[in-house]
Design an enzyme around this catalytic site. Sequence first.
Site, PDB file in Angstrom:
ATOM      1  N   LYS A  91       8.736  -0.801  14.410  1.00 33.64           N
ATOM      2  CA  LYS A  91       9.352  -0.419  13.128  1.00 33.64           C
ATOM      3  C   LYS A  91      10.402   0.653  13.372  1.00 33.64           C
ATOM      4  O   LYS A  91      11.498   0.601  12.811  1.00 33.64           O
ATOM      5  CB  LYS A  91       8.291   0.156  12.175  1.00 33.64           C
ATOM      6  N   GLU A 143      10.458  -4.726   4.660  1.00 30.62           N
ATOM      7  CA  GLU A 143      10.509  -6.143   4.274  1.00 30.62           C
ATOM      8  C   GLU A 143      10.226  -6.293   2.776  1.00 30.62           C
ATOM      9  O   GLU A 143      10.947  -6.977   2.037  1.00 30.62           O
ATOM     10  CB  GLU A 143       9.464  -6.970   5.046  1.00 30.62           C
ATOM     11  N   HIS A 186      -4.931 -33.214  17.162  1.00 23.99           N
ATOM     12  CA  HIS A 186      -3.786 -34.005  17.617  1.00 23.99           C
ATOM     13  C   HIS A 186      -2.671 -33.114  18.152  1.00 23.99           C
ATOM     14  O   HIS A 186      -1.530 -33.546  18.264  1.00 23.99           O
ATOM     15  CB  HIS A 186      -3.283 -34.888  16.465  1.00 23.99           C
ATOM     16  N   GLU A 243      -5.205  -6.747  14.612  1.00 22.48           N
ATOM     17  CA  GLU A 243      -4.704  -5.428  14.220  1.00 22.48           C
ATOM     18  C   GLU A 243      -5.853  -4.411  14.258  1.00 22.48           C
ATOM     19  O   GLU A 243      -5.640  -3.228  14.499  1.00 22.48           O
ATOM     20  CB  GLU A 243      -4.078  -5.479  12.811  1.00 22.48           C
ATOM     21  N   GLY A 303      -5.041  -1.801   4.728  1.00 21.07           N
ATOM     22  CA  GLY A 303      -4.211  -2.925   4.289  1.00 21.07           C
ATOM     23  C   GLY A 303      -4.875  -4.273   4.509  1.00 21.07           C
ATOM     24  O   GLY A 303      -4.941  -5.112   3.611  1.00 21.07           O
ATOM     25  N   ARG A 304      -5.402  -4.494   5.708  1.00 18.84           N
ATOM     26  CA  ARG A 304      -5.974  -5.814   6.019  1.00 18.84           C
ATOM     27  C   ARG A 304      -7.369  -6.010   5.416  1.00 18.84           C
ATOM     28  O   ARG A 304      -7.990  -7.055   5.619  1.00 18.84           O
ATOM     29  CB  ARG A 304      -5.986  -6.029   7.533  1.00 18.84           C
ATOM     30  N   LYS A 364       0.844  -1.196   0.000  1.00 15.72           N
ATOM     31  CA  LYS A 364       0.000   0.000   0.000  1.00 15.72           C
ATOM     32  C   LYS A 364       0.885   1.253   0.000  1.00 15.72           C
ATOM     33  O   LYS A 364       0.699   2.154  -0.788  1.00 15.72           O
ATOM     34  CB  LYS A 364      -0.916  -0.047   1.229  1.00 15.72           C
TER      35      LYS A 364
HETATM   36  O1  F6P Z   1       2.283  -4.018   9.894  1.00 20.45           O
HETATM   37  C1  F6P Z   1       1.547  -2.899   9.628  1.00 20.45           C
HETATM   38  C2  F6P Z   1       1.073  -2.775   8.229  1.00 20.45           C
HETATM   39  O2  F6P Z   1       0.920  -1.437   7.958  1.00 20.45           O
HETATM   40  C3  F6P Z   1      -0.205  -3.534   7.947  1.00 20.45           C
HETATM   41  O3  F6P Z   1      -1.313  -2.858   8.383  1.00 20.45           O
HETATM   42  C4  F6P Z   1      -0.123  -3.688   6.468  1.00 20.45           C
HETATM   43  O4  F6P Z   1      -1.021  -4.647   6.035  1.00 20.45           O
HETATM   44  C5  F6P Z   1       1.319  -4.079   6.318  1.00 20.45           C
HETATM   45  O5  F6P Z   1       1.991  -3.310   7.291  1.00 20.45           O
HETATM   46  C6  F6P Z   1       1.918  -3.878   4.970  1.00 20.45           C
HETATM   47  O6  F6P Z   1       1.928  -2.530   4.576  1.00 20.45           O
HETATM   48  P1  F6P Z   1       2.148  -2.111   3.086  1.00 20.45           P
HETATM   49  O7  F6P Z   1       1.050  -2.699   2.275  1.00 20.45           O
HETATM   50  O8  F6P Z   1       2.106  -0.610   3.080  1.00 20.45           O
HETATM   51  O9  F6P Z   1       3.487  -2.626   2.637  1.00 20.45           O
END
Ligand code: F6P
Length: 536
Positions: free
Chosen positions: A500, A202, A371, A340, A254-255, A196
């Site tokens: 972060k 990452e 199990h 979240e 995002g979610r 987003k």
């Molecule tokens: O971990 C926080 C967060 O902002 C989530 O809400 C989101 O889904 C994820 O990081 C990834 O963010 P982005 O889509 O901006 O890379």
Amino acid sequence: MFHDLNALHAGLGGRRIVDLFAGDPDRAAGFSVRAGEMLLDYSKTQVDAEVRTALVALCDRAGLAARRDAMFSGAPINETEGRAVLHTALRNLDGGPVRVDGADVMPEVRATLDRMREFAGAVRSGRIAGAGGGFTDVVNIGIGGSDLGPAMAVLALAPYHDGPRCHFVSNVDGAHVADTLRGLDPARTLVIVASKTFTTIETMTNARTARDWMVAGGGDPARQFAAVSTAEDRTAEFGIPSGHVFGFADWVGGRYSMWGPIGLSLMLAVGPEDFDAFLRGGQEMDLHFKTAPWAQNMPVMLALVGIWHHQVCGYPSRAVLPYDQRLARLPAYFQQLEMESNGKSVAMDGTLLAQAAGPIVWGEPGTNGQHAFYQLIHQGKQVVPCEFMLAARGHEPELAHHHRLLVANCLAQSEALMRGRPLEAARRIVSDKGFEGAELERQARHRVFEGNRPSTTLVYPKLTPGVLGAIIALYEHRVFVEGVIMGINSFDQWGVELGKELATSLGPIVDGSEGAEGKDGSTAALVDFVHRNAGG
Ligand code: F6P
């Protein structure tokens, strides 16, 4: 806020759920809700007519109808970020205009969906290809909401795959990208960078590694990279051509984003028609949520039963237990969606909440979980409300005998949790095994099941794209209703920021360009251990 409910709960004493069935032959029908093809049974809980009335009253007290209508109409209900919350617009396939700040967002939503369909069709047919020919594999690089939704859904809809193979890289651990790319053809792999913000460390680190891998292997990133983001300027900076960039607006959290371009990998796997069916399933749940009276409203009743268990009974967690192997990633998806969204301590107005807003969510598919951790669910001191999910039939008619066993196991678990096994019955069992006296007593106590443990069961005919869409929308609205009743903002996530920030400040310390002075003793000692052991 839960005064009446707390009083009702206190008055229940040791009342057993099984006795509720004995006193009401129609309990199963009376304490279940239907929506589209699905049935939610909450009769195996302590909720009775009086409790339900008190729970339903919470909706009006919290102004749920106005809040729901505000969400669907594009009001900025994410008040801490000043944003509308409109993931529902992404599945508004044949609905009317949806306005944000006076402007209808639907033309843009439809145009993007059409571009996704066009792109997916071209990739699937080979019209858009890599340097080495038609795409055999797609790698979605994203994390959190930019990963969990499509990863969960691609697995869930495996029987509908007729496109390229889809893989997902999320973790910054180099093992993830290395293991995923190994064996793929760099000249026939499409990489989707899904973020987003297009700043997530990452995702950007993995994206750069994948780009290097592609170049080294004879692939062409200019043809073989696509991006999904709200930050189109950053995608251009990364070198992704605008024709391969699919944008969305900041009113999609995002979610909550898998319904739009973040779902591109899913569309590539199953095709635009099945993706549409997924959207339609979500849209049908929206319609149900908007129109069904509270007591017959599936997301509302799922939320109210959740509130009863968490806020009133005080059970700290809930388990999501799909008896559907292809929903293996659903508990992880729900963890982000629920924790979240509602893992908050502060109400919308900034005051501290008196109690936790949302429970801990966890789970695994049945029968595997049986199990592993069901021991605690059946005999541990903690009560864990269980949310079972079950299809009436699978996608493998030739393996119907497997499915019958799956169904029997699922139903057996909810029955066992409710009924339990009293001491008398346990004594008979060990007596039949030849135990006597004090040893009989000792052995019997280990075989007692307290029972009276609550569960709900969601049943659906088959895990089709439409049913999956309905399940996801059901849980989205459930989280929303719980958030409204708790008076919180379910759409921000400030709790992820601090870690972060600290990771950024630790970067130079870990790479040795700065010392660990100023860090606490534990962090400094751990860095020291890593430095001493990092070589070789
Ligand atoms: O971990 C926080 C967060 O902002 C989530 O809400 C989101 O889904 C994820 O990081 C990834 O963010 P982005 O889509 O901006 O890379």
